[in-house]
Design a protein around this motif. Structure first.
Motif, PDB file in Angstrom:
ATOM      1  N   LYS A   4     -13.883 -18.054 -15.208  1.00 19.05           N
ATOM      2  CA  LYS A   4     -12.499 -18.322 -14.751  1.00 19.05           C
ATOM      3  C   LYS A   4     -12.494 -19.665 -14.193  1.00 19.05           C
ATOM      4  N   SER A   5     -11.281 -20.416 -14.594  1.00 13.31           N
ATOM      5  CA  SER A   5     -11.056 -21.732 -14.173  1.00 13.31           C
ATOM      6  C   SER A   5      -9.399 -21.706 -14.214  1.00 13.31           C
ATOM      7  N   GLY A   6      -9.087 -21.928 -12.902  1.00 11.56           N
ATOM      8  CA  GLY A   6      -7.590 -21.862 -12.583  1.00 11.56           C
ATOM      9  C   GLY A   6      -6.952 -20.534 -13.254  1.00 11.56           C
ATOM     10  N   ILE A   7      -6.118 -20.683 -13.972  1.00 10.72           N
ATOM     11  CA  ILE A   7      -5.360 -19.382 -14.580  1.00 10.72           C
ATOM     12  C   ILE A   7      -5.909 -19.210 -15.816  1.00 10.72           C
ATOM     13  N   ASP A   8      -6.905 -19.603 -16.370  1.00  9.51           N
ATOM     14  CA  ASP A   8      -7.703 -19.331 -17.733  1.00  9.51           C
ATOM     15  C   ASP A   8      -8.874 -18.653 -17.460  1.00  9.51           C
ATOM     16  N   LYS A   9      -9.056 -17.724 -18.531  1.00  3.56           N
ATOM     17  CA  LYS A   9     -10.277 -16.791 -18.396  1.00  3.56           C
ATOM     18  C   LYS A   9     -10.731 -16.628 -19.510  1.00  3.56           C
ATOM     19  N   ALA A  10     -12.288 -16.354 -19.798  1.00  3.29           N
ATOM     20  CA  ALA A  10     -12.819 -16.059 -20.900  1.00  3.29           C
ATOM     21  C   ALA A  10     -13.985 -14.945 -20.744  1.00  3.29           C
ATOM     22  N   LYS A  11     -13.798 -14.050 -21.577  1.00  2.93           N
ATOM     23  CA  LYS A  11     -15.050 -12.949 -21.618  1.00  2.93           C
ATOM     24  C   LYS A  11     -15.676 -13.298 -22.938  1.00  2.93           C
TER      25      LYS A  11
END
Length: 345
Positions: free
Chosen positions: A258-265
């Motif tokens: 999670k970086s700011g409003i960006d997310k990665a799964k």
């Protein structure tokens, strides 16, 4: 006679001292010859494809050399140190560390590790530059031999952009308790300005290894700080597990960023199959990045590799890795194939 006795006494004392401390020169040399291709296609734009054949370094693991040692201080207490430098065997130049956020290239002599510390019944403390507890989990357990260029997640997982050895750090690892262990680290940013606070990196892990089962959870936060234009704190979470059935070892990993409003799964599954002197390993990786501003980046990777042990310190290897990244109708495909040799000393 007195001089002879004195000389024998000096030799005896120096022999005791050398028996209580040790320094080891070690290293790893990894070279390969291979080919790679990048193919880019976008709606309304002509597809481009570039293939290149290269001789490279670090196909399986980064080439390196270093010094490590310890001194027995008595009562179970030891002083330890490590100095480690990376290099490219194909050119002989330094393998410098690049900060993934700022792009700044370090010209440090010992750019991989440089630390000193103490260990004993309480665990181990290190001061300096070393791998983060998050990297201790991230870099093991769910890749094709953890091989650099053949790992399914190479060029696929966005979580690979974390800072693995930031420096200016304090590190602590616990002893093992019935297979459980833990580690924590804090890195000082040292970039405070009159208008901005300093950056920082905090990291920890909890691991278990008992019999055929191994599992580990790691977490790391990174704040750039200082004059950097990056104000968000990036948070990384990693969960790895493996189970050794004997004829085969199954591996699995899950990552969240999670970086700011960006997310990665992200996830990865793999298997290692040893057959005598040969070990075959393969797996598949997937990443889905949800952009806060809208849109998604989807990536898939497949890796297959094999190594043949010539001895305990030398092996031959070969492998293939395929990756595909898709966003807004555009697609980037890469494939890498290589044959190499690694020797440890």
């Amino acid at each position: 006679m007195k001089k002879k006795l004195i000389a024998l006494a000096v030799l005896a004392v120096s022999g005791v001292a050398s028996a209580q401390s040790s320094v080891t020169l070690y290293g790893l040399i990894d070279a390969n010859v291979g080919t790679s291709r990048v193919k880019v296609s976008s709606p309304g734009v002509a597809t481009s494809s570039t293939r290149q054949t290269v001789m490279d370094s670090g196909g399986f693991n980064t080439s390196r050399f270093g010094l490590k040692g310890s001194e027995d201080l008595g009562s179970g207490l030891k002083a330890n140190f490590m100095l480690e430098a990376g290099f490219n065997v194909d050119t002989g130049v330094e393998n410098n560390y690049t900060n993934p956020f700022t792009g700044v290239v370090s010209n440090a002599t010992f750019g991989r590790q440089s630390w000193v510390g103490l260990s004993g019944g309480f665990g181990e403390v290190r001061v300096g530059k070393m791998w983060t507890p998050y990297d201790e989990v991230k870099g093991s357990g769910a890749a094709a031999f953890d091989a650099n260029i053949f790992a399914p997640a190479t060029g696929v997982w966005v979580s690979n952009s974390y800072q693995d050895r930031p420096g200016n750090a304090l590190y602590y690892a616990t002893p093992s308790f019935s297979g459980f262990s833990a580690a924590a680290m804090y890195s000082f940013g040292e970039n405070k300005t009159t208008t901005a606070s300093a950056g920082k990196i905090a990291s920890f892990n909890v691991q278990y290894a008992g019999g055929p089962l191994a599992a580990a959870l790691a977490y790391q936060t990174e704040k750039q700080g200082g004059a950097s234009l990056i104000t968000d704190t990036t948070k990384f979470t990693q969960l790895n597990s493996s189970y050794d059935f004997g004829p085969a070892k199954l591996l699995a990993a899950y990552g969240y960023v999670k970086s700011g409003i960006d997310k990665a799964k992200e996830f990865q599954v793999g298997v290692d199959v040893p057959v005598g002197a040969v070990t075959v390993s393969g797996g598949v990786a997937r990443s889905k990045v949800t952009l806060g501003a809208g849109g998604e980046l989807k990536s898939t990777g497949v890796g297959l590799a094999a190594k043949y042990d010539l001895s305990k310190r030398t092996f031959l290897y070969t492998g293939l890795q395929l990756a595909k990244n898709e966003i807004a109708g555009s697609e980037v495909k890469t494939d890498t194939f290589a044959v190499g040799v690694q020797h440890k000393f």
